[in-house]
Structure formats: structure tokens, C-alpha cells
Write an enzyme that holds these catalytic residues in place. Structure first.
Site, PDB file in Angstrom:
ATOM      1  CE  LYS A 113      -5.770  10.456  -2.450  1.00  0.00           C
ATOM      2  NZ  LYS A 113      -4.571  10.451  -3.301  1.00  0.00           N
ATOM      3  CE  LYS A 205      -9.750   3.188  -4.574  1.00  0.00           C
ATOM      4  NZ  LYS A 205      -8.659   4.014  -5.039  1.00  0.00           N
ATOM      5  CE  LYS A 208      -0.204   1.434  -2.219  1.00  0.00           C
ATOM      6  NZ  LYS A 208       0.522   2.430  -3.003  1.00  0.00           N
TER       7      LYS A 208
HETATM    8  P1  TYM Z   1      -2.083   4.498  -6.812  1.00  0.00           P
HETATM    9  O1  TYM Z   1      -0.725   4.503  -6.217  1.00  0.00           O
HETATM   10  O2  TYM Z   1      -3.230   4.896  -5.927  1.00  0.00           O
HETATM   11  O3  TYM Z   1      -2.434   3.080  -7.388  1.00  0.00           O
HETATM   12  C1  TYM Z   1      -1.545   2.432  -8.285  1.00  0.00           C
HETATM   13  C2  TYM Z   1      -2.320   1.666  -9.335  1.00  0.00           C
HETATM   14  O4  TYM Z   1      -3.185   0.710  -8.708  1.00  0.00           O
HETATM   15  C3  TYM Z   1      -4.522   0.903  -9.171  1.00  0.00           C
HETATM   16  N1  TYM Z   1      -5.433   0.612  -8.051  1.00  0.00           N
HETATM   17  C4  TYM Z   1      -6.461  -0.228  -8.139  1.00  0.00           C
HETATM   18  N2  TYM Z   1      -6.925  -0.967  -9.157  1.00  0.00           N
HETATM   19  C5  TYM Z   1      -8.013  -1.751  -8.907  1.00  0.00           C
HETATM   20  N3  TYM Z   1      -8.658  -1.803  -7.703  1.00  0.00           N
HETATM   21  C6  TYM Z   1      -8.235  -1.065  -6.656  1.00  0.00           C
HETATM   22  N4  TYM Z   1      -8.850  -1.147  -5.487  1.00  0.00           N
HETATM   23  C7  TYM Z   1      -7.087  -0.224  -6.852  1.00  0.00           C
HETATM   24  N5  TYM Z   1      -6.403   0.620  -6.040  1.00  0.00           N
HETATM   25  C8  TYM Z   1      -5.393   1.127  -6.803  1.00  0.00           C
HETATM   26  C9  TYM Z   1      -4.594   2.377  -9.555  1.00  0.00           C
HETATM   27  O5  TYM Z   1      -5.645   2.623 -10.462  1.00  0.00           O
HETATM   28  C10 TYM Z   1      -3.234   2.592 -10.169  1.00  0.00           C
HETATM   29  O6  TYM Z   1      -3.214   2.168 -11.513  1.00  0.00           O
HETATM   30  N6  TYM Z   1      -2.183   8.755  -9.416  1.00  0.00           N
HETATM   31  C11 TYM Z   1      -1.746   7.381  -9.431  1.00  0.00           C
HETATM   32  C12 TYM Z   1      -0.236   7.223  -9.584  1.00  0.00           C
HETATM   33  C13 TYM Z   1       0.362   7.933 -10.752  1.00  0.00           C
HETATM   34  C14 TYM Z   1       0.298   7.491 -12.092  1.00  0.00           C
HETATM   35  C15 TYM Z   1       1.052   8.438 -12.830  1.00  0.00           C
HETATM   36  C16 TYM Z   1      -0.308   6.391 -12.716  1.00  0.00           C
HETATM   37  C17 TYM Z   1       1.094   9.077 -10.719  1.00  0.00           C
HETATM   38  N7  TYM Z   1       1.526   9.380 -11.961  1.00  0.00           N
HETATM   39  C18 TYM Z   1       1.211   8.315 -14.210  1.00  0.00           C
HETATM   40  C19 TYM Z   1      -0.149   6.286 -14.106  1.00  0.00           C
HETATM   41  C20 TYM Z   1       0.597   7.223 -14.836  1.00  0.00           C
HETATM   42  C21 TYM Z   1      -2.128   6.725  -8.122  1.00  0.00           C
HETATM   43  O7  TYM Z   1      -2.321   7.374  -7.133  1.00  0.00           O
HETATM   44  O8  TYM Z   1      -2.104   5.369  -8.149  1.00  0.00           O
END
Ligand code: TYM
Length: 224
Positions: A113, A205, A208
Site C-alpha cells: 500500500k 488477489k 476491492k
Molecule cells: P479486509 O477488509 O481486507 O478483508 C476482509 C476479509 O476478507 C478476506 N479476503 C480474502 N480472502 C480470500 N481471497 C481474497 N481475495 C480476499 N480478500 C480479502 C481477508 O483475509 C479478511 O479475512 N485487516 C483486515 C480487517 C481486520 C481484521 C481485524 C480481521 C481488522 N481488524 C481483526 C480479523 C480480526 C482486513 O483488511 O480485511
């Protein structure tokens, strides 16, 4: 007997996509049967990148609605918005003060990022994984269901809990055994769907930030 506790979250940075469903939320729905479940909309994480405040407020509510639409049952799970619980930031500060800077500088997502943001990289973007650690450690979560891309952040949360808090500050019980302060969480990453690839570029991957994965494309999960 108390059930093991699960916590996870998604950033409200636009509509959810198939990667979010297959990598995380599908698993959350099943875990409600067997675990004490907490699902958070992590709006404070979403302000680590450029955003519009009105859009973020709207997306936060939409993300919570999508949790319910996907099968998260508020009668069985605690669904909440991160910014409404000040203890997330309070614990993040305490963890900041024991987390080595170079642990954060080597995070893959930060490096990816940061390249896109050039000289506009904020301290918040670097510190993002510490806030995520606070999200998890605050609730004594046993398991954290996420996709593969969050594995390194989970390892960091475990290292902070174990090496920087428990190993340094744990007290001793009458038998002289250490009494841990923080529970060390386990990642829960399903083998199928852990890393869903972009439908337009099979080498990257699904994300969004990919214009092809957002409203209008075939893989977008529409707003209800
Ligand atoms: P985020 O918002 O990017 O994504 C949310 C969840 O979706 C999963 N994910 C994917 N899994 C498989 N293939 C993909 N292409 C893909 N894109 C996203 C992510 O692994 C995630 O599980 N940092 C985290 C949010 C967060 C969080 C937390 C998660 C903040 N605090 C505490 C767990 C516990 C994030 O940016 O996820």
C-alpha cells in the site's frame, strides 16, 4: 462449558466481493454454531487510506447489513462498529509502546500500500496491524477466521501478545507459574477460498481496489 471465542472483521471500503465471502464470511456463518462470535466493521482501519467521510459512514452501515444478508445472526453473534468501542484505540496505544518499529516495516501489506501512496503514507497505515492486534486481543479471542492475506498480521498479533506482553509483564501464581495477561489467538484459514484471485488478472488477489471487482462487475456482491 464456555465456548471458544471468535473475532473477525472487514473494512467498510466499498461493497464486499467474493474473496471476502469465500475467504472469511462463509466461515463466520458456520462458526456461529459452535463458538462465541464477535464480528466487527473495522471503520478505523478504513481511514488509513484516502477516503470520503460521508461515503465511509454509508459503507459502514452497508457492510453491517451485508453481514446480516450473508447469514450472520445478531441473536447469536455480536455485530458492532469498531469506532464505537474506544477501547480498541486505547489498547492499540498500549501495544504501540511495546511493538518494535521494524516488525511493522516488514509487513507485506504495508509495503504494497505504501508504494501506491508515495510520500502521503500515514503513520496510521504503518500502525494498522497494531490496531488489528488490539481488535483481537481486547476480546480474548481464541480463533480469528480470515483469508490468507491476513496471516502475517495474525502472526504479528500473536508475537505482540506472547513476546511483548506476556513474556514481559505476566505475574506468577502461587506455584510460580506465569499467568498470561493476553490470550494468544490462532488464525483460522480455510484451505479452500483462502486466496481468491482476481477474475481479470489471475496473477493478483481479488481486491476491492481492483476496479473490476467492484459494482458493475460479475463478482460483486450487490447491496441488498
Ligand atoms: P479486509 O477488509 O481486507 O478483508 C476482509 C476479509 O476478507 C478476506 N479476503 C480474502 N480472502 C480470500 N481471497 C481474497 N481475495 C480476499 N480478500 C480479502 C481477508 O483475509 C479478511 O479475512 N485487516 C483486515 C480487517 C481486520 C481484521 C481485524 C480481521 C481488522 N481488524 C481483526 C480479523 C480480526 C482486513 O483488511 O480485511
Amino acid at each position: 462449558m464456555a465456548r471458544a471465542r471468535v473475532l473477525s472483521g472487514v473494512q467498510p471500503t466499498g461493497a464486499l466481493h467474493l474473496g471476502n465471502w469465500l475467504g472469511a464470511i462463509r466461515n463466520w456463518v458456520d462458526l456461529q454454531e459452535s463458538h462465541d462470535t464477535f464480528f466487527c466493521v473495522v471503520d478505523l482501519h478504513a481511514i488509513t487510506v484516502p477516503h470520503r467521510p460521508e461515503q465511509l459512514a454509508d459503507d459502514t452501515l452497508t457492510t453491517a447489513a451485508l453481514y446480516l444478508a450473508c447469514g450472520i445472526d445478531p441473536a447469536r453473534s455480536t455485530v458492532f462498529v469498531q469506532s464505537q468501542v474506544p477501547a480498541h484505540c486505547e489498547l492499540a496505544w498500549l501495544l504501540n509502546c511495546v511493538t518494535p518499529l521494524n516488525w511493522l516495516e516488514r509487513m507485506i501489506q504495508f509495503k504494497e500500500k505504501a508504494v501506491k501512496q508515495g510520500d502521503q503514507v500515514s503513520v496510521g497505515l504503518l500502525d494498522y496491524p497494531v490496531l488489528m492486534a488490539a481488535d483481537i486481543l481486547l476480546y480474548d479471542a481464541d480463533r480469528v477466521p480470515v483469508g490468507e492475506d491476513q496471516k502475517q498480521h495474525l502472526e504479528l498479533a500473536r508475537d505482540i501478545a506472547q513476546q511483548r506482553i506476556n513474556a514481559r509483564f505476566a505475574s506468577r501464581d502461587a506455584a510460580g507459574e506465569p499467568v498470561p495477561i493476553l490470550k494468544v489467538p490462532e488464525p483460522l484459514i480455510l484451505p479452500e477460498g483462502a486466496r481468491v484471485m482476481s477474475l481479470t488478472d489471475g496473477s493478483s488477489k481479488m481486491s476491492k481496489s481492483d476496479p473490476h471487482e467492484v459494482p458493475g462487475s460479475a463478482c460483486w456482491i450487490p447491496r441488498s
